[in-house]
Design a protein around this motif. Structure first.
Motif, mmCIF file in Angstrom:
data_model
loop_
_atom_site.group_PDB
_atom_site.id
_atom_site.type_symbol
_atom_site.label_atom_id
_atom_site.label_comp_id
_atom_site.label_asym_id
_atom_site.label_seq_id
_atom_site.Cartn_x
_atom_site.Cartn_y
_atom_site.Cartn_z
ATOM 1 N N ALA B 88 0.850 -1.190 0.000
ATOM 2 C CA ALA B 88 0.000 0.000 0.000
ATOM 3 C C ALA B 88 0.882 1.234 0.000
ATOM 4 C CB ALA B 88 -0.921 0.018 1.212
ATOM 5 N N VAL B 89 0.508 2.213 -0.808
ATOM 6 C CA VAL B 89 1.274 3.458 -0.839
ATOM 7 C C VAL B 89 0.451 4.546 -0.174
ATOM 8 C CG1 VAL B 89 2.587 2.803 -2.860
ATOM 9 C CG2 VAL B 89 0.482 4.095 -3.144
ATOM 10 N N GLY B 90 1.112 5.362 0.608
ATOM 11 C CA GLY B 90 0.445 6.427 1.333
ATOM 12 C C GLY B 90 0.931 7.780 0.873
ATOM 13 N N SER B 91 0.001 8.693 0.751
ATOM 14 C CA SER B 91 0.376 10.044 0.341
ATOM 15 C C SER B 91 -0.522 11.052 1.017
ATOM 16 C CB SER B 91 0.303 10.185 -1.180
ATOM 17 O OG SER B 91 -0.981 9.841 -1.649
ATOM 18 N N PHE B 92 0.049 12.208 1.302
ATOM 19 C CA PHE B 92 -0.716 13.318 1.857
ATOM 20 C C PHE B 92 -1.274 14.154 0.717
ATOM 21 C CE2 PHE B 92 -0.140 13.204 6.373
ATOM 22 C CZ PHE B 92 1.059 12.525 6.582
ATOM 23 N N SER B 94 -2.398 17.936 -0.857
ATOM 24 C CA SER B 94 -1.566 19.132 -0.983
ATOM 25 C C SER B 94 -1.549 19.960 0.297
ATOM 26 C CB SER B 94 -2.041 19.987 -2.160
ATOM 27 O OG SER B 94 -3.412 20.303 -1.995
ATOM 28 N N GLY B 95 -2.641 19.925 1.041
ATOM 29 C CA GLY B 95 -2.698 20.688 2.287
ATOM 30 C C GLY B 95 -2.078 19.962 3.467
ATOM 31 N N GLY B 96 -1.732 18.692 3.263
ATOM 32 C CA GLY B 96 -1.129 17.909 4.340
ATOM 33 C C GLY B 96 -2.103 17.466 5.408
ATOM 34 N N SER B 97 -3.396 17.609 5.114
ATOM 35 C CA SER B 97 -4.385 17.286 6.141
ATOM 36 C C SER B 97 -4.951 15.889 5.995
ATOM 37 C CB SER B 97 -5.537 18.300 6.082
ATOM 38 O OG SER B 97 -6.172 18.237 4.816
ATOM 39 N N ASN B 98 -4.702 15.274 4.859
ATOM 40 C CA ASN B 98 -5.332 13.985 4.590
ATOM 41 C C ASN B 98 -4.284 13.013 4.084
ATOM 42 O OD1 ASN B 98 -7.063 11.910 4.097
ATOM 43 N ND2 ASN B 98 -8.128 12.876 2.387
ATOM 44 N N TYR B 99 -4.088 11.907 4.816
ATOM 45 C CA TYR B 99 -3.160 10.863 4.406
ATOM 46 C C TYR B 99 -3.989 9.681 3.953
ATOM 47 C CZ TYR B 99 0.734 7.539 4.661
ATOM 48 O OH TYR B 99 1.697 6.616 4.366
ATOM 49 N N LYS B 100 -3.800 9.274 2.711
ATOM 50 C CA LYS B 100 -4.632 8.221 2.148
ATOM 51 C C LYS B 100 -3.760 7.072 1.662
ATOM 52 C CE LYS B 100 -8.289 9.389 -0.284
ATOM 53 N NZ LYS B 100 -9.201 9.783 -1.386
ATOM 54 N N LEU B 101 -4.222 5.853 1.901
ATOM 55 C CA LEU B 101 -3.545 4.656 1.421
ATOM 56 C C LEU B 101 -4.222 4.118 0.174
ATOM 57 C CD1 LEU B 101 -2.921 2.630 4.730
ATOM 58 C CD2 LEU B 101 -1.250 3.912 3.391
ATOM 59 N N THR B 102 -3.418 3.726 -0.802
ATOM 60 C CA THR B 102 -3.903 3.047 -2.001
ATOM 61 C C THR B 102 -3.257 1.675 -2.022
ATOM 62 O OG1 THR B 102 -4.051 5.166 -3.159
ATOM 63 C CG2 THR B 102 -4.128 3.173 -4.496
ATOM 64 N N PHE B 103 -4.081 0.654 -2.198
ATOM 65 C CA PHE B 103 -3.632 -0.717 -2.009
ATOM 66 C C PHE B 103 -3.442 -1.456 -3.324
ATOM 67 C CE2 PHE B 103 -4.417 -1.064 2.574
ATOM 68 C CZ PHE B 103 -5.247 0.018 2.780
ATOM 69 N N GLY B 104 -2.473 -2.370 -3.320
ATOM 70 C CA GLY B 104 -2.385 -3.348 -4.382
ATOM 71 C C GLY B 104 -3.365 -4.478 -4.119
ATOM 72 N N LYS B 105 -3.488 -5.381 -5.072
ATOM 73 C CA LYS B 105 -4.453 -6.470 -4.935
ATOM 74 C C LYS B 105 -3.980 -7.559 -3.987
ATOM 75 C CE LYS B 105 -7.044 -6.095 -9.222
ATOM 76 N NZ LYS B 105 -7.554 -6.796 -10.428
ATOM 77 N N GLY B 106 -2.700 -7.542 -3.697
ATOM 78 C CA GLY B 106 -2.174 -8.547 -2.768
ATOM 79 C C GLY B 106 -1.563 -9.728 -3.494
ATOM 80 N N THR B 107 -0.665 -10.391 -2.812
ATOM 81 C CA THR B 107 -0.025 -11.606 -3.306
ATOM 82 C C THR B 107 -0.325 -12.729 -2.329
ATOM 83 O OG1 THR B 107 1.781 -10.422 -4.402
ATOM 84 C CG2 THR B 107 2.181 -12.727 -3.789
#
Lengths: 114, 113
Positions: B88-92, B94-107
């Protein structure tokens, strides 16, 4: 310290019924996330609370889903009325301070709608 | 195309083998997470890294920011390592107020005795 806990662990309901899932984050964690994994697909973001406020609910599928976090502690996710495609595993995660990137996940609730 | 791609989707190994699971992503990130889910179990965070390499027991995670690629290695694999491994990759925002994870499908890893 207790981790993120979710209730129930499993739920089987009939189409059209209502189900409420609960998540208790790690104490003191302002950020609480709901995610869902449908079979065969990747985990998808549903919404994000900062304390009691919805920071981002862009992942909520439709208005049959209602999430609350009264008092900024535990959160509930209600599905009403449930449909077959709502089946999946619902995960909750919590995260501490604003620039802290470490997330802690719950065990998940496996929801089956029949 | 998913923003986070994992390979392989399924992996079967014999006990003792060296395992590598790959993750490629196409977005800017603040951190990359490797997660583990045993059958019927919850998600456990294995690593969180934003550069270089981390090691914990028999597990090693590496990341190449320039190539937007990460690998999870398991040395001397054991049947108890059988689980789904999720990148899973996490990114904030632009305002730095929201950190969201985007997931792979898994192995799905199966280690046979």
């Amino acid at each position: 310290e207790a981790g993120v806990t979710q209730f129930p662990s499993h739920s089987v309901i009939e189409k059209g019924q209502t189900v409420t899932l609960r998540c208790d984050p790690i104490s003191g964690h302002d950020n609480l996330y709901w995610y869902r994994r449908v079979m065969g697909k990747e985990i998808k973001f549903l919404l994000h609370f900062v304390k009691e406020s919805k920071q981002d609910e862009s992942g909520m599928p439709n208005n049959r889903f209602l999430a609350e976090r009264t008092g900024g502690t535990y959160s509930t996710l209600k599905v009403q009325p449930a449909e077959l495609e709502d089946s999946g595993v619902y995960f909750c995660a919590s995260r501490g301070g604003c620039r802290n990137t470490e997330a802690f996940f719950g065990q998940g609730t496996r929801l089956t709608v029949v | 195309k998913n923003e986070v791609e994992q390979s392989p989707q399924n992996l079967t190994a014999q006990e003792g083998e060296f395992i590598t699971i790959n993750c490629s992503y196409s977005v800017g990130i603040s951190a990359l997470h490797w997660l583990q889910q045993h059958p019927g179990g919850g998600i456990v965070s294995l690593f969180m890294l934003s550069s270089g390499k981390k090691k914990h027991g028999r597990l090693i995670a590496t990341i190449n920011i320039q190539e937007k690629h990460s690998s999870l290695h398991i040395t001397a694999s054991h049947p108890r390592d059988s689980a789904v491994y999720i990148c899973a990759v996490g990114s904030f925002n632009s305002g730095g107020s929201n950190y969201k994870l985007t997931f792979g499908k898994g192995t799905l890893l199966t280690v046979n005795p």
